[in-house]
Design a protein around this motif. Structure first.
Motif, PDB file in Angstrom:
ATOM      1  N   LEU A 148       0.809  -1.221   0.000  1.00  5.14           N
ATOM      2  CA  LEU A 148       0.000   0.000   0.000  1.00  5.14           C
ATOM      3  C   LEU A 148       0.842   1.271   0.000  1.00  5.14           C
ATOM      4  O   LEU A 148       0.341   2.348   0.324  1.00  5.14           O
ATOM      5  CB  LEU A 148      -0.938  -0.014   1.212  1.00  5.14           C
ATOM      6  N   GLU A 149       2.096   1.147  -0.380  1.00  3.71           N
ATOM      7  CA  GLU A 149       3.016   2.285  -0.359  1.00  3.71           C
ATOM      8  C   GLU A 149       2.498   3.464  -1.182  1.00  3.71           C
ATOM      9  O   GLU A 149       2.704   4.616  -0.833  1.00  3.71           O
ATOM     10  CB  GLU A 149       4.388   1.841  -0.870  1.00  3.71           C
ATOM     11  N   ARG A 150       1.801   3.181  -2.282  1.00  5.14           N
ATOM     12  CA  ARG A 150       1.273   4.245  -3.147  1.00  5.14           C
ATOM     13  C   ARG A 150      -0.192   4.557  -2.834  1.00  5.14           C
ATOM     14  O   ARG A 150      -0.877   5.190  -3.626  1.00  5.14           O
ATOM     15  CB  ARG A 150       1.432   3.855  -4.605  1.00  5.14           C
ATOM     16  N   GLY A 151      -0.678   4.082  -1.694  1.00  4.82           N
ATOM     17  CA  GLY A 151      -2.059   4.329  -1.301  1.00  4.82           C
ATOM     18  C   GLY A 151      -2.874   3.050  -1.324  1.00  4.82           C
ATOM     19  O   GLY A 151      -2.485   2.052  -1.933  1.00  4.82           O
ATOM     20  N   ARG A 152      -4.018   3.083  -0.664  1.00  2.00           N
ATOM     21  CA  ARG A 152      -4.875   1.896  -0.540  1.00  2.00           C
ATOM     22  C   ARG A 152      -5.678   1.589  -1.796  1.00  2.00           C
ATOM     23  O   ARG A 152      -6.211   0.501  -1.930  1.00  2.00           O
ATOM     24  CB  ARG A 152      -5.823   2.058   0.638  1.00  2.00           C
TER      25      ARG A 152
END
Length: 185
Positions: free
Chosen positions: A47-51
């Motif tokens: 989820l590093e770039r968002g969920r």
């Protein structure tokens, strides 16, 4: 034998894998189901770039290296015959800490999951549950609609139906249609 049951969640690859696994032992073939969802990366990576990033869903969620190392390799030619049924507990976001299990001789491994082709995983047979983009849009719950571009990209870049040994047209869950091709035809 290592079998992928590849398809989006709305196609219910886990249900098909479980149904096949239930039918194999009476035919003299032990079976194990190892969901690809047990080999997702930790949330910090996934989820590093968002969920709700569809590109991350496509490229960053599955730990294909771990699936190959802990399951497919050990059950392949020259492997130990022991596999890890799950690596990562997604709910707790930590290692599952489950011991390896032996695969009985002649056993069939079924790995249900999404986006399994095109990442170099060594399956002996691939069954792809094909859901058209229109059906995916109709059947995908609103809270998962952000994933739809990942599956469109998968269709465009990997063309999973062309790589699979068998394709099940799964637009209607109550009326699947089997299309044989490749080595199974």
């Amino acid at each position: 034998m290592r079998v992928a049951v590849d398809g989006p969640d709305v196609a219910r690859p886990d249900h098909l894998a479980a149904a096949v696994a239930d039918r194999l032992p009476p035919l003299g073939r032990p079976a194990a189901v190892v969901p690809a969802g047990g080999f997702l990366r930790p949330a910090s990576l996934r989820l590093e770039r968002g969920r709700t990033d569809p590109d991350a869903r496509y490229t960053d969620w599955l730990d294909s290296g771990a699936l190959a190392r802990e399951v497919l390799g050990p059950l392949g030619p020259g492997g130990s015959g022991e596999y890890l049924p799950v690596l990562w507990d997604v709910v707790r976001d930590r290692a599952a800490r489950v011991p390896p299990r032996p695969m009985p001789a002649g056993g069939v491994l079924l790995v249900p999951g999404a986006l399994l082709q095109g990442v170099g995983l060594a399956f002996d047979v691939v069954v792809h549950l094909r859901v058209t983009p229109a059906a995916r849009r109709r059947r995908t719950p609103a809270e998962q609609a952000w994933e739809l571009p990942a599956f469109d990209r998968y269709d465009d870049e990997v063309d999973p139906a062309s790589l699979a040994d068998a394709v099940v047209l799964a637009d209607s869950p109550d009326h699947p249609a089997l299309v044989l091709q490749g080595r199974l035809a």
